[in-house]
Design a protein around this motif. Structure first.
Motif, short mmCIF file in Angstrom:
data_model
loop_
_atom_site.label_atom_id
_atom_site.label_comp_id
_atom_site.label_asym_id
_atom_site.label_seq_id
_atom_site.Cartn_x
_atom_site.Cartn_y
_atom_site.Cartn_z
N LEU A 120 88.69 -52.18 -32.85
CA LEU A 120 89.36 -52.57 -31.64
C LEU A 120 89.83 -54.00 -31.52
N THR A 121 88.81 -54.88 -32.01
CA THR A 121 89.07 -56.32 -31.84
C THR A 121 90.18 -56.59 -32.83
N LEU A 122 90.08 -56.21 -33.89
CA LEU A 122 91.11 -56.49 -35.02
C LEU A 122 92.52 -55.93 -34.49
N ALA A 124 93.35 -55.44 -31.24
CA ALA A 124 93.92 -56.38 -30.19
C ALA A 124 94.72 -57.80 -30.75
N CYS A 125 94.04 -58.31 -31.63
CA CYS A 125 94.21 -59.64 -32.33
C CYS A 125 95.58 -59.25 -32.93
N SER A 126 95.71 -58.27 -33.88
CA SER A 126 96.87 -57.64 -34.50
C SER A 126 98.06 -57.44 -33.34
N ALA A 127 97.98 -57.15 -32.37
CA ALA A 127 98.89 -56.75 -31.22
C ALA A 127 99.29 -58.12 -30.92
N LEU A 128 98.43 -59.00 -30.52
CA LEU A 128 98.91 -60.18 -30.09
C LEU A 128 99.93 -61.14 -31.07
N GLY A 129 99.44 -61.02 -32.35
CA GLY A 129 100.18 -61.50 -33.43
C GLY A 129 101.49 -60.85 -33.73
N GLN A 130 101.49 -59.52 -33.54
CA GLN A 130 102.77 -58.83 -33.57
C GLN A 130 103.67 -59.36 -32.37
N CYS A 131 103.34 -59.47 -31.37
CA CYS A 131 104.26 -60.01 -30.33
C CYS A 131 104.86 -61.13 -30.39
N CYS A 132 104.10 -62.19 -31.25
CA CYS A 132 104.72 -63.22 -31.38
C CYS A 132 105.76 -63.29 -32.61
N ILE A 133 105.34 -62.43 -33.49
CA ILE A 133 106.36 -62.09 -34.66
C ILE A 133 107.62 -61.55 -34.07
#
Length: 249
Positions: free
Chosen positions: A178-180, A182-191
């Motif tokens: 779940l932590t991974l 969430a962090c991936s989702a934030l990174g995808q938002c920036c991308i």
């Protein structure tokens, strides 16, 4: 959540969205598979560093993108410099690559170029129709089709059953997953914000620059920054020239 908060654009061409999502899924699959079948570490990091090349080619051939001589030279400097520093870091780890591994990583780079070309083409088509895809529109549909494709492939390979059994046997890993996520989702938002606001080539330049920065940070933390090889120093200078040129453009 993001689409509900910031709104969405109706009538997006789902064919292009599906093609981009499936191509991105294949790019990740081919990269992971190349490492599994024996791609060496130096070749892997060289491939990651050179991602900007197929991205520019895809945008050029499929997305009607044009580049000035300065932009091409800047891209060459960034990719070349990052590749030199990355290769110098990974050279000591050695290892040989299998032919299958090299073919798979080339297939991954081809799919990366395909994704960028489709994203650029989609942006052009929407502009011609007087529309603009919001960042969360692209993110949602890309991830949706990737999830559909990944779920189907995992079901066919019976990976879903094995993964479910492993999670039940090791419940502590669910928090890490779940932590991974969430962090991936934030990174995808920036991308996807960068892609929607600018274009895939700018996004690739940023991620390639990040690769150069992460290599330098890892060298500093390991105490090897003071003993950079001549190849790494040349790569650092070359990459810095490309980055500064892009910042001043």
């Amino acid at each position: 959540g993001g689409r509900a908060l910031l709104g969405s654009t109706p009538g997006l061409p789902q064919g292009w969205m599906m093609a981009a999502g499936f191509s991105q899924l294949l790019a990740k699959h081919f990269l992971n598979s190349s490492l599994a079948v024996g791609l060496s570490y130096p070749v892997a990091i060289m491939a990651k560093s050179a991602k900007m090349v197929p991205v520019m080619l895809g945008s050029l051939l499929l997305g009607r993108q044009t580049y000035s001589a300065r932009q091409i030279l800047q891209a060459q400097a960034i990719v070349g410099g990052t590749s030199m520093v990355s290769f110098a870091e990974g050279k000591a780890k050695g290892g040989s690559s299998t032919g299958q591994g090299i073919l798979l990583v080339l297939a991954s780079l081809f799919c990366d170029g395909l994704v960028s070309g489709i994203q650029r083409r989609l942006k052009v088509c929407l502009q011609e129709e007087g529309k603009k895809a919001r960042p969360f529109d692209s993110m949602f549909w890309h991830q949706f089709y990737m999830a559909v494709g990944a779920a189907f492939a995992a079901w066919r390979a019976r990976d879903l059953q094995r993964a479910s059994a492993y999670c039940r046997a090791n419940p502590a890993i669910l928090r890490a997953i779940l932590t991974l996520g969430a962090c991936s989702a934030l990174g995808q938002c920036c991308i996807f914000y960068t892609i929607a606001r600018f274009d895939p080539t700018v996004c690739a330049a940023i991620t390639t620059t990040r690769k150069l920065a992460s290599v330098l940070v890892s060298l500093y933390e390991s105490g090897e920054a003071r003993s950079l090889s001549p190849l790494a120093l040349k790569g650092l200078c070359l990459g810095s020239v490309g980055i500064l040129g892009q910042m001043c453009e």
